[in-house]
Motif scaffolding. Structure first.
Motif, PDB file in Angstrom:
ATOM      1  N   SER A   1      48.273  11.550  12.902  1.00 18.86           N
ATOM      2  CA  SER A   1      48.127  12.793  12.145  1.00 18.86           C
ATOM      3  C   SER A   1      46.703  12.886  11.609  1.00 18.86           C
ATOM      4  O   SER A   1      46.096  11.862  11.278  1.00 18.86           O
TER       5      SER A   1
ATOM      6  N   ASN B   1      53.174  17.926  20.083  1.00 16.06           N
ATOM      7  CA  ASN B   1      53.739  17.805  18.725  1.00 16.06           C
ATOM      8  C   ASN B   1      55.205  17.380  18.747  1.00 16.06           C
ATOM      9  O   ASN B   1      56.032  18.006  19.411  1.00 16.06           O
TER      10      ASN B   1
ATOM     11  N   PHE C   1      58.503  15.766  16.220  1.00 16.11           N
ATOM     12  CA  PHE C   1      58.969  15.600  14.836  1.00 16.11           C
ATOM     13  C   PHE C   1      60.365  14.991  14.837  1.00 16.11           C
ATOM     14  O   PHE C   1      61.034  14.936  15.873  1.00 16.11           O
TER      15      PHE C   1
ATOM     16  N   ASP D   1      52.244  12.647   5.933  1.00 12.24           N
ATOM     17  CA  ASP D   1      51.343  12.424   7.068  1.00 12.24           C
ATOM     18  C   ASP D   1      50.453  13.622   7.382  1.00 12.24           C
ATOM     19  O   ASP D   1      49.570  13.530   8.226  1.00 12.24           O
TER      20      ASP D   1
ATOM     21  N   ARG E   1      51.061  16.469   8.843  1.00 10.98           N
ATOM     22  CA  ARG E   1      51.356  17.306  10.008  1.00 10.98           C
ATOM     23  C   ARG E   1      52.084  18.574   9.560  1.00 10.98           C
ATOM     24  O   ARG E   1      52.638  18.636   8.472  1.00 10.98           O
TER      25      ARG E   1
ATOM     26  N   ARG F   1      51.705  26.213  18.122  1.00  8.80           N
ATOM     27  CA  ARG F   1      52.072  24.835  18.439  1.00  8.80           C
ATOM     28  C   ARG F   1      53.423  24.850  19.153  1.00  8.80           C
ATOM     29  O   ARG F   1      54.173  25.815  19.081  1.00  8.80           O
TER      30      ARG F   1
ATOM     31  N   ASP G   1      40.332  23.106  14.568  1.00 10.43           N
ATOM     32  CA  ASP G   1      41.788  23.231  14.687  1.00 10.43           C
ATOM     33  C   ASP G   1      42.115  23.973  15.991  1.00 10.43           C
ATOM     34  O   ASP G   1      41.666  25.106  16.181  1.00 10.43           O
TER      35      ASP G   1
END
Length: 305
Positions: free
Chosen positions: A56, A152, A154, A162, A164, A189, A249
């Protein structure tokens, strides 16, 4: 382990916690070694999943030199181990090798658009070098390599602090704080649940395909949509607010998973809402147990070291 494999986990606990694997401690097929792979590791194994690296932005930016070492020296050590014992090695690469992509969605043939001296470079370029090292060892030393470009991901047991998107938004909503979006919120994302990723990694390891493979969810969401979704799932009074954008980004992120479908017969199965509800439930329990302060303390100790 349930299939009878003996598993040795090597971890320096830079971002992980022993409690993440405590339910396996004592199992006859499980062994845990406190070890940093920047130092050589001498064990006998058949397969190596090289997953080590802060992933991250707050973690890899806090200690960029450590991040680079893990992805270069650490990767050399894992490839060297694979060469010595004749093991197959799977390298956990990342969608970050594509940088802020100019091609959308991102196929594995795309070379990327990365700032080599930006704040994310320690991770982006570290992983790009890890891939280069893998194919150099494959060509020169006949090491059997697999490369997964992970998008990505999760799920439960994520580090609460973290930094994210998923953990930030869930934590802010649970604590009834403002949900903060970096920049305009239109950047996209693609989120996959952790069990889908694990299945993809195992399939890649057991396949005969040695070129890089994207593992991610091809369903794309804007950050703004995602914030609204999490606010709705968590409930509560949190407002959504835009703040200054992060440097470099990536604006769009979506994997082309044609290779994974073709060569691994793999695609994500867990619906986003199902995965998010499981993750929210885990975060809620962690907050009730007061575990966020522990996370912060561990991170601070690692920064100092």
């Amino acid at each position: 382990m349930m299939a009878g494999h003996e598993v040795i986990v090597a971890d320096n606990f830079f971002t992980g916690r022993k409690s993440n694997v405590e339910h396996w401690i004592g199992h006859e097929n499980f062994e845990l070694i406190h070890h940093d792979i920047v130092n050589p590791l001498f064990i006998e194994v058949d397969e190596i999943y090289h997953l080590a690296s802060p992933a991250s932005p707050p973690h890899y930016m806090y200690n960029p030199v450590k991040t680079i070492k893990t992805n270069t020296v650490g990767t050399i050590n894992m490839l060297g181990l694979a060469k010595r014992v004749g093991a197959r090695v799977l390298i956990a690469s990342t969608s970050e090798v594509y940088g802020d992509p100019e091609v959308h969605p991102q196929p594995e043939s795309y070379w990327g658009h990365v700032n080599p001296i930006g704040p994310r470079a320690c991770y982006d370029e570290g992983k790009r070098v890890a891939e280069t090292l893998s194919y150099a060892y494959a060509k020169q030393e006949n090491v059997d390599v697999r490369v997964a470009r992970i998008f990505n991901t999760f799920g439960p047991r994520m580090h609460l602090n973290d930094g994210r998107v998923v953990s930030n938004f869930i934590l802010q909503a649970l604590k009834k704080e403002t949900i903060t979006i970096y920049g305009h919120g239109k950047q996209t994302r693609s989120f996959q649940y952790v069990s889908d990723l694990v299945n993809g990694l195992i399939r890649l390891m057991s396949s005969n395909y040695s070129q890089p493979v994207n593992l991610g969810n091809p369903i794309e969401h804007t950050i703004e949509e995602f914030a609204v979704k999490i606010k709705k799932l968590v409930g509560g009074p949190s407002k959504i607010k835009q703040i200054a954008a992060m440097e470099d980004d990536p604006q769009r992120r979506k994997p082309d998973i044609t290779r994974a479908k073709t060569f691994l017969s793999w695609e994500p199965k867990v619906p986003l809402d199902v995965g998010l509800l499981k993750t929210i439930s885990y975060f809620r329990e962690e907050l009730q147990m007061g575990n966020t302060s522990h996370h912060s303390r561990v991170l601070n100790e690692n920064i100092r070291s």
